[in-house]
Design a protein around this motif. Sequence first.
Motif, PDB file in Angstrom:
ATOM      1  N   ILE A 150     -27.891  29.477 189.081  1.00 13.03           N
ATOM      2  CA  ILE A 150     -26.867  28.939 188.197  1.00 13.03           C
ATOM      3  C   ILE A 150     -27.550  28.473 186.920  1.00 13.03           C
ATOM      4  O   ILE A 150     -28.592  27.806 186.972  1.00 13.03           O
ATOM      5  CB  ILE A 150     -26.139  27.744 188.855  1.00 13.03           C
ATOM      6  CG1 ILE A 150     -25.387  28.193 190.116  1.00 13.03           C
ATOM      7  CG2 ILE A 150     -25.191  27.061 187.874  1.00 13.03           C
ATOM      8  CD1 ILE A 150     -24.837  27.041 190.958  1.00 13.03           C
ATOM      9  N   VAL A 151     -26.975  28.829 185.781  1.00  9.38           N
ATOM     10  CA  VAL A 151     -27.442  28.319 184.493  1.00  9.38           C
ATOM     11  C   VAL A 151     -26.268  27.641 183.807  1.00  9.38           C
ATOM     12  O   VAL A 151     -25.240  28.271 183.553  1.00  9.38           O
ATOM     13  CB  VAL A 151     -28.014  29.431 183.590  1.00  9.38           C
ATOM     14  CG1 VAL A 151     -28.437  28.842 182.243  1.00  9.38           C
ATOM     15  CG2 VAL A 151     -29.206  30.107 184.260  1.00  9.38           C
ATOM     16  N   ASN A 152     -26.416  26.360 183.526  1.00  6.11           N
ATOM     17  CA  ASN A 152     -25.414  25.602 182.787  1.00  6.11           C
ATOM     18  C   ASN A 152     -25.784  25.579 181.312  1.00  6.11           C
ATOM     19  O   ASN A 152     -26.946  25.340 180.963  1.00  6.11           O
ATOM     20  CB  ASN A 152     -25.355  24.162 183.308  1.00  6.11           C
ATOM     21  CG  ASN A 152     -24.946  24.081 184.755  1.00  6.11           C
ATOM     22  OD1 ASN A 152     -24.012  24.752 185.178  1.00  6.11           O
ATOM     23  ND2 ASN A 152     -25.643  23.262 185.535  1.00  6.11           N
ATOM     24  N   VAL A 153     -24.822  25.830 180.445  1.00  6.42           N
ATOM     25  CA  VAL A 153     -25.081  25.739 179.010  1.00  6.42           C
ATOM     26  C   VAL A 153     -24.786  24.311 178.571  1.00  6.42           C
ATOM     27  O   VAL A 153     -23.639  23.869 178.561  1.00  6.42           O
ATOM     28  CB  VAL A 153     -24.247  26.755 178.218  1.00  6.42           C
ATOM     29  CG1 VAL A 153     -24.503  26.588 176.723  1.00  6.42           C
ATOM     30  CG2 VAL A 153     -24.595  28.178 178.655  1.00  6.42           C
ATOM     31  N   SER A 154     -25.839  23.608 178.249  1.00  4.84           N
ATOM     32  CA  SER A 154     -25.757  22.226 177.785  1.00  4.84           C
ATOM     33  C   SER A 154     -25.766  22.231 176.256  1.00  4.84           C
ATOM     34  O   SER A 154     -25.211  23.128 175.624  1.00  4.84           O
ATOM     35  CB  SER A 154     -26.915  21.412 178.370  1.00  4.84           C
ATOM     36  OG  SER A 154     -26.843  20.069 177.951  1.00  4.84           O
ATOM     37  N   SER A 155     -26.406  21.261 175.652  1.00  4.62           N
ATOM     38  CA  SER A 155     -26.485  21.181 174.194  1.00  4.62           C
ATOM     39  C   SER A 155     -27.535  20.150 173.808  1.00  4.62           C
ATOM     40  O   SER A 155     -27.736  19.155 174.526  1.00  4.62           O
ATOM     41  CB  SER A 155     -25.137  20.761 173.601  1.00  4.62           C
ATOM     42  OG  SER A 155     -25.246  20.501 172.210  1.00  4.62           O
ATOM     43  N   ALA A 156     -28.191  20.387 172.675  1.00  7.75           N
ATOM     44  CA  ALA A 156     -29.079  19.370 172.133  1.00  7.75           C
ATOM     45  C   ALA A 156     -28.326  18.077 171.850  1.00  7.75           C
ATOM     46  O   ALA A 156     -28.914  16.989 171.802  1.00  7.75           O
ATOM     47  CB  ALA A 156     -29.743  19.881 170.853  1.00  7.75           C
ATOM     48  N   TRP A 165     -33.712  34.796 181.015  1.00  6.26           N
ATOM     49  CA  TRP A 165     -34.986  34.474 181.662  1.00  6.26           C
ATOM     50  C   TRP A 165     -34.772  33.556 182.860  1.00  6.26           C
ATOM     51  O   TRP A 165     -35.335  33.782 183.940  1.00  6.26           O
ATOM     52  CB  TRP A 165     -35.944  33.819 180.674  1.00  6.26           C
ATOM     53  CG  TRP A 165     -37.251  33.469 181.340  1.00  6.26           C
ATOM     54  CD1 TRP A 165     -38.255  34.326 181.702  1.00  6.26           C
ATOM     55  CD2 TRP A 165     -37.663  32.165 181.785  1.00  6.26           C
ATOM     56  NE1 TRP A 165     -39.271  33.633 182.330  1.00  6.26           N
ATOM     57  CE2 TRP A 165     -38.933  32.313 182.391  1.00  6.26           C
ATOM     58  CE3 TRP A 165     -37.091  30.896 181.704  1.00  6.26           C
ATOM     59  CZ2 TRP A 165     -39.633  31.227 182.927  1.00  6.26           C
ATOM     60  CZ3 TRP A 165     -37.785  29.815 182.244  1.00  6.26           C
ATOM     61  CH2 TRP A 165     -39.035  29.985 182.841  1.00  6.26           C
ATOM     62  N   LEU A 166     -33.940  32.538 182.694  1.00  5.97           N
ATOM     63  CA  LEU A 166     -33.708  31.597 183.795  1.00  5.97           C
ATOM     64  C   LEU A 166     -33.041  32.260 184.994  1.00  5.97           C
ATOM     65  O   LEU A 166     -33.214  31.822 186.131  1.00  5.97           O
ATOM     66  CB  LEU A 166     -32.878  30.417 183.308  1.00  5.97           C
ATOM     67  CG  LEU A 166     -33.618  29.413 182.411  1.00  5.97           C
ATOM     68  CD1 LEU A 166     -32.644  28.410 181.812  1.00  5.97           C
ATOM     69  CD2 LEU A 166     -34.718  28.696 183.191  1.00  5.97           C
ATOM     70  N   LEU A 167     -32.277  33.320 184.763  1.00  2.86           N
ATOM     71  CA  LEU A 167     -31.655  34.054 185.856  1.00  2.86           C
ATOM     72  C   LEU A 167     -32.590  35.080 186.487  1.00  2.86           C
ATOM     73  O   LEU A 167     -32.299  35.601 187.571  1.00  2.86           O
ATOM     74  CB  LEU A 167     -30.391  34.770 185.365  1.00  2.86           C
ATOM     75  CG  LEU A 167     -29.172  33.899 185.065  1.00  2.86           C
ATOM     76  CD1 LEU A 167     -28.081  34.738 184.425  1.00  2.86           C
ATOM     77  CD2 LEU A 167     -28.649  33.221 186.326  1.00  2.86           C
ATOM     78  N   ASP A 209     -38.614  36.276 186.978  1.00  3.98           N
ATOM     79  CA  ASP A 209     -39.734  35.632 186.283  1.00  3.98           C
ATOM     80  C   ASP A 209     -39.638  34.111 186.324  1.00  3.98           C
ATOM     81  O   ASP A 209     -40.643  33.422 186.148  1.00  3.98           O
ATOM     82  CB  ASP A 209     -39.783  36.089 184.824  1.00  3.98           C
ATOM     83  CG  ASP A 209     -40.268  37.519 184.672  1.00  3.98           C
ATOM     84  OD1 ASP A 209     -40.878  38.045 185.621  1.00  3.98           O
ATOM     85  OD2 ASP A 209     -40.025  38.110 183.607  1.00  3.98           O
ATOM     86  N   ALA A 210     -38.434  33.585 186.558  1.00  2.32           N
ATOM     87  CA  ALA A 210     -38.228  32.133 186.626  1.00  2.32           C
ATOM     88  C   ALA A 210     -38.050  31.669 188.067  1.00  2.32           C
ATOM     89  O   ALA A 210     -37.409  30.652 188.331  1.00  2.32           O
ATOM     90  CB  ALA A 210     -37.013  31.737 185.789  1.00  2.32           C
ATOM     91  N   SER A 211     -38.646  32.401 189.005  1.00  2.00           N
ATOM     92  CA  SER A 211     -38.394  32.148 190.429  1.00  2.00           C
ATOM     93  C   SER A 211     -38.845  30.770 190.899  1.00  2.00           C
ATOM     94  O   SER A 211     -38.374  30.294 191.942  1.00  2.00           O
ATOM     95  CB  SER A 211     -39.066  33.235 191.271  1.00  2.00           C
ATOM     96  OG  SER A 211     -40.464  33.259 191.031  1.00  2.00           O
ATOM     97  N   TYR A 212     -39.742  30.122 190.175  1.00  3.12           N
ATOM     98  CA  TYR A 212     -40.207  28.784 190.567  1.00  3.12           C
ATOM     99  C   TYR A 212     -39.704  27.718 189.593  1.00  3.12           C
ATOM    100  O   TYR A 212     -40.227  26.617 189.536  1.00  3.12           O
ATOM    101  CB  TYR A 212     -41.738  28.758 190.659  1.00  3.12           C
ATOM    102  CG  TYR A 212     -42.292  27.609 191.474  1.00  3.12           C
ATOM    103  CD1 TYR A 212     -41.890  27.400 192.785  1.00  3.12           C
ATOM    104  CD2 TYR A 212     -43.231  26.739 190.925  1.00  3.12           C
ATOM    105  CE1 TYR A 212     -42.396  26.352 193.532  1.00  3.12           C
ATOM    106  CE2 TYR A 212     -43.751  25.678 191.661  1.00  3.12           C
ATOM    107  CZ  TYR A 212     -43.329  25.486 192.967  1.00  3.12           C
ATOM    108  OH  TYR A 212     -43.829  24.434 193.711  1.00  3.12           O
ATOM    109  N   THR A 213     -38.675  28.051 188.856  1.00  2.00           N
ATOM    110  CA  THR A 213     -38.112  27.135 187.868  1.00  2.00           C
ATOM    111  C   THR A 213     -36.745  26.681 188.326  1.00  2.00           C
ATOM    112  O   THR A 213     -35.826  27.491 188.485  1.00  2.00           O
ATOM    113  CB  THR A 213     -37.988  27.831 186.492  1.00  2.00           C
ATOM    114  OG1 THR A 213     -39.267  28.314 186.086  1.00  2.00           O
ATOM    115  CG2 THR A 213     -37.453  26.862 185.445  1.00  2.00           C
ATOM    116  N   THR A 214     -36.594  25.394 188.550  1.00  2.00           N
ATOM    117  CA  THR A 214     -35.293  24.825 188.889  1.00  2.00           C
ATOM    118  C   THR A 214     -35.258  23.366 188.442  1.00  2.00           C
ATOM    119  O   THR A 214     -36.301  22.712 188.342  1.00  2.00           O
ATOM    120  CB  THR A 214     -34.980  24.974 190.388  1.00  2.00           C
ATOM    121  OG1 THR A 214     -33.584  24.749 190.616  1.00  2.00           O
ATOM    122  CG2 THR A 214     -35.798  24.022 191.245  1.00  2.00           C
ATOM    123  N   GLY A 215     -34.061  22.881 188.138  1.00  2.23           N
ATOM    124  CA  GLY A 215     -33.913  21.513 187.659  1.00  2.23           C
ATOM    125  C   GLY A 215     -34.383  21.316 186.228  1.00  2.23           C
ATOM    126  O   GLY A 215     -34.570  20.181 185.770  1.00  2.23           O
TER     127      GLY A 215
END
Length: 259
Positions: free
Chosen positions: A149-155, A239-241, A244-250
């Motif tokens: 899951i990728v949430n689109v946040s904002s600066a 990229w987050l999906l 290559d980002a398999s160890y990236t969460t939170g």
Amino acid sequence: MTASPTDRPAPRSGLRPVTVVTGGSRGIGAATCVRLAREGHDLVLGYVRDAAAAEATAAAVRAAGARCVAVRVDTSQEEDVDRLFDVAAGELGPVTGLVNNAGVTGPLTRLVDVRTEDLRRVIDVNLLGYLLCARRAAREMTARGSGAIVNVSSAAATLGSPGEYVHYAATKAATDALTVGLSKELGPQGIRVNAVAPGTIETDMHAAMGDPDRPAKVAAVTPLGRAGQPAEIAAAIAWLLSPDASYTTGTVLRVAGGR
């Protein structure tokens, strides 16, 4: 016990990822759909009102070699969210990814001047909508032991956006909290949850909220000296999906030109 990568079900050979993108008809959402199509995803494109824009994006996705279904959906409504995911599963297959992107700002103004109905709409779409979509995605992904899951946040979540839309910024700060908390909740099930926090991006959102020249104004106080492009945010989401980002969460990945 936390599952290791070798303990989790492997993706079925030959099957393409199926990703739901809300707010997929224009701007960041449309760019994300096209980018993901080029990277091998089939897409379910959620849109709220502009059927012509949705179909134009869907055509671009199909031209990139992917399957695409456009679904009219108000993500603040539970029955709409359920229908979105039901259509995805029925026409394309099990949903493997979600991009929570549908959002509204309301008019640019100080909080003291914001109408209550605008406050409610911003909270309903930007927060309740994200929660409803993430909940439905989590239910489906948990059963398979994988997903992203990728949430689109904002600066704006950290800048606060005083004098512009502090109510919108507040919902994006909530998005960051959702991302961190849900990543910890779903990590043991093999599901990754991340967010992208764009800065000011060249989209028609600025005209819709009453200041079409805003990107040029913000560029003057952005270290890179310009507004961003939707494709630059789409690249971060892709990229987050990706594996290559398999160890990236939170993670809340800031793509804001230095702001």
